[in-house]
Structure formats: C-alpha cells, structure tokens
Motif scaffolding. Structure first.
Motif, short mmCIF file in Angstrom:
data_model
loop_
_atom_site.label_atom_id
_atom_site.label_comp_id
_atom_site.label_asym_id
_atom_site.label_seq_id
_atom_site.Cartn_x
_atom_site.Cartn_y
_atom_site.Cartn_z
N ALA A 164 0.85 -1.19 0.00
CA ALA A 164 0.00 0.00 0.00
C ALA A 164 0.88 1.23 0.00
CB ALA A 164 -0.91 -0.01 1.22
N ARG A 165 0.50 2.23 -0.79
CA ARG A 165 1.24 3.49 -0.87
C ARG A 165 0.26 4.64 -0.70
NH1 ARG A 165 6.38 3.12 -2.31
NH2 ARG A 165 6.50 5.23 -3.12
N VAL A 166 0.72 5.70 -0.06
CA VAL A 166 -0.09 6.89 0.14
C VAL A 166 0.58 8.07 -0.56
CG1 VAL A 166 -1.16 6.17 2.30
CG2 VAL A 166 1.04 7.33 2.36
N THR A 167 -0.25 8.96 -1.10
CA THR A 167 0.24 10.15 -1.79
C THR A 167 -0.62 11.32 -1.36
OG1 THR A 167 0.88 8.79 -3.69
CG2 THR A 167 0.72 11.15 -4.06
N GLY A 168 0.03 12.46 -1.09
CA GLY A 168 -0.69 13.63 -0.61
C GLY A 168 -0.74 14.75 -1.64
N VAL A 169 -1.91 15.32 -1.79
CA VAL A 169 -2.11 16.49 -2.64
C VAL A 169 -2.36 17.68 -1.73
CG1 VAL A 169 -3.59 17.55 -4.39
CG2 VAL A 169 -3.03 15.11 -4.54
N LEU A 170 -1.39 18.59 -1.67
CA LEU A 170 -1.49 19.80 -0.87
C LEU A 170 -1.53 20.98 -1.83
CD1 LEU A 170 -1.49 21.36 1.79
CD2 LEU A 170 0.99 21.11 1.85
N ILE A 171 -2.65 21.69 -1.80
CA ILE A 171 -2.86 22.82 -2.72
C ILE A 171 -3.03 24.09 -1.91
CG2 ILE A 171 -4.44 23.83 -4.41
CD1 ILE A 171 -4.98 20.95 -5.39
#
Length: 151
Positions: free
Chosen positions: A8-15
């Motif tokens: 499992a991998r997590v990715t963050g979108v910070l805008i």
C-alpha cells in the motif's frame, strides 16, 4: 500456495493558492518526470492516515491532516503489486524542509509549490493536469490502473 505480496502506498495532494506541493527526486519517478507528489509506502502496523502524515512530514517537513480521499488506484505490474491511495491534505503547521534522505533510494533534492499552469513544464500528463484544474472530479472512487489518473 504462491508467495504473493502487495504494497500500500499513500500520496498527498497539498494545494495552496492554485499551486500544488511537489518534490523533486534525483532519479526519474517515471519515464519523463523527476517531480512527484509527496508520499510513500505504508509501513507494517500503520494506518493509511498515520502513513500519510508521516510521509508528508518526512519528505517536506510539514504536518498535515487528511481532508478527503481522492482516488484509489493500483499498479499490479510492479515487482510488488501496489495499491495507491491519493489523499487531499491540508497543512497544519511546519516549514518546508529538505529531508535527510537517509532511508530513500531516490533522494529528494527540491520541494516547492508549483502553479497549476506550470505542471506541463515538469512533464506531468494532461490527464493529471485535467484532474488538478477541475478539483479532482469523481473523488472518493476506485480509478483502476494508476495511469487512469495520469500518474
């Protein structure tokens, strides 16, 4: 029984202000790109939330909270099959800081907020740019292969 594993991998979108937080690696993250969204693998015993917060802090120096699940994707053709969880995150505090890179094979050499209209210059796909410009339509859904979100 075959020996089978999945990661499992997590990715963050910070805008912030029509810019998205990206990290630059020493090696390409795909055939055309050195820049990527912050994130990484979920370690044994971690929740997705904990892993997302840990990865963002390790890679960027920022403390974040998860706002919402954007997409679930998979990449089964990898040596270890992967499931990717893409989250929209919000900055709580912290200062952008380059990581020590002690534990990474692909070191991070730069971190910055990139204006949406500059994503093409960093070789992000039109599919991904369309998702960003349209505030991630159909969020919260399984999107199939990771290429379906342009990553």
């Amino acid at each position: 029984m075959d020996n089978y594993s999945i990661q499992a991998r997590v990715t963050g979108v910070l805008i912030e202000e029509k810019s998205i937080l990206l990290v630059k690696h020493t090696d390409k993250v795909d055939e055309n790109r050195f820049w990527s969204l912050p994130g990484g693998k979920v370690e044994q015993g971690e929740t997705l939330e904990y892993a997302m917060k840990r990865e963002m802090f390790e890679e960027t120096g920022l403390n974040v909270e998860i706002q919402r699940l954007l997409y679930v994707c998979d990449k089964p053709e990898e040596q270890v099959s992967r499931i990717h969880f893409l989250f929209r995150v919000k900055k709580i505090n912290g200062t952008i800081t380059l990581p020590s890179n002690l534990y990474d094979d692909n070191n991070i050499t730069d971190i910055r907020f990139v204006p949406f209209d500059q994503l093409e210059h960093l070789n992000f796909s039109k599919v991904f740019m369309n998702l960003v410009f349209n505030d991630f339509p159909d969020a919260g859904h399984y999107k199939g292969h990771k290429s379906n979100i342009g990553l």
